[in-house]
Design a protein around this motif. Structure first.
Motif, short mmCIF file in Angstrom:
data_model
loop_
_atom_site.label_atom_id
_atom_site.label_comp_id
_atom_site.label_asym_id
_atom_site.label_seq_id
_atom_site.Cartn_x
_atom_site.Cartn_y
_atom_site.Cartn_z
N SER A 123 54.24 4.78 19.08
CA SER A 123 55.00 5.39 20.16
C SER A 123 55.66 6.69 19.69
N ARG A 124 56.26 6.67 18.49
CA ARG A 124 56.89 7.88 17.97
C ARG A 124 55.84 8.95 17.67
N ALA A 125 54.69 8.56 17.16
CA ALA A 125 53.61 9.52 16.89
C ALA A 125 53.13 10.11 18.21
N TRP A 126 52.99 9.27 19.24
CA TRP A 126 52.55 9.74 20.56
C TRP A 126 53.54 10.78 21.10
N GLU A 127 54.83 10.50 20.95
CA GLU A 127 55.86 11.43 21.42
C GLU A 127 55.79 12.76 20.66
#
Length: 131
Positions: A123-127
């Protein structure tokens, strides 16, 4: 329509009557490269443009046509998207470590019992990729 000759043949045969008159305009990557020869496209980009033509709304295709200007417009969008995909982003070392270890475990064992840390890192990488 987009696909292989065989796929398109079957779709045409299914969607239209055998004696029905239609107009079929075909774009191949070679055609795109020829029309946009001054833009020095790679074969990969030309193939992506051909694929993108098929995503245009059918009514828009009928209204505006799919000619050189449309292909230029799509090429511009493809270049913009490629630049966005290839831009540097910042992902924390701890998130990369979590993701790399998870990928290794997935290859070795088929996954994790508790995927929450992986989901959070993803999720953090996607953001970071999609601000």
């Amino acid at each position: 329509m987009y696909g292989t000759v065989s796929q398109l043949y079957h779709r045409l045969k299914t969607e239209f009557q055998g004696e029905e008159k239609i107009t079929l305009i075909i774009w191949r990557k070679e055609d795109v490269m020829k029309v946009l020869h001054d833009e020095h496209l790679t074969e990969e980009t030309a193939a992506e443009i051909v694929c993108d033509i098929s995503t245009w709304d059918r009514d828009a295709q009928h209204e505006a046509g799919v000619g050189a200007e449309t292909v230029r417009f799509i090429a511009s969008a493809v270049r913009h998207a490629a630049a966005r995909r290839n831009r540097p982003v910042t992902v924390s070392a701890s998130d990369l470590e979590i993701l790399a270890e998870a990928a290794g475990r997935l290859l070795e064992t088929g996954g994790d019992d508790d995927p929450r840390a992986i989901e959070e890192a993803l999720s953090r990488a996607w953001e970071a990729i999609n601000p």
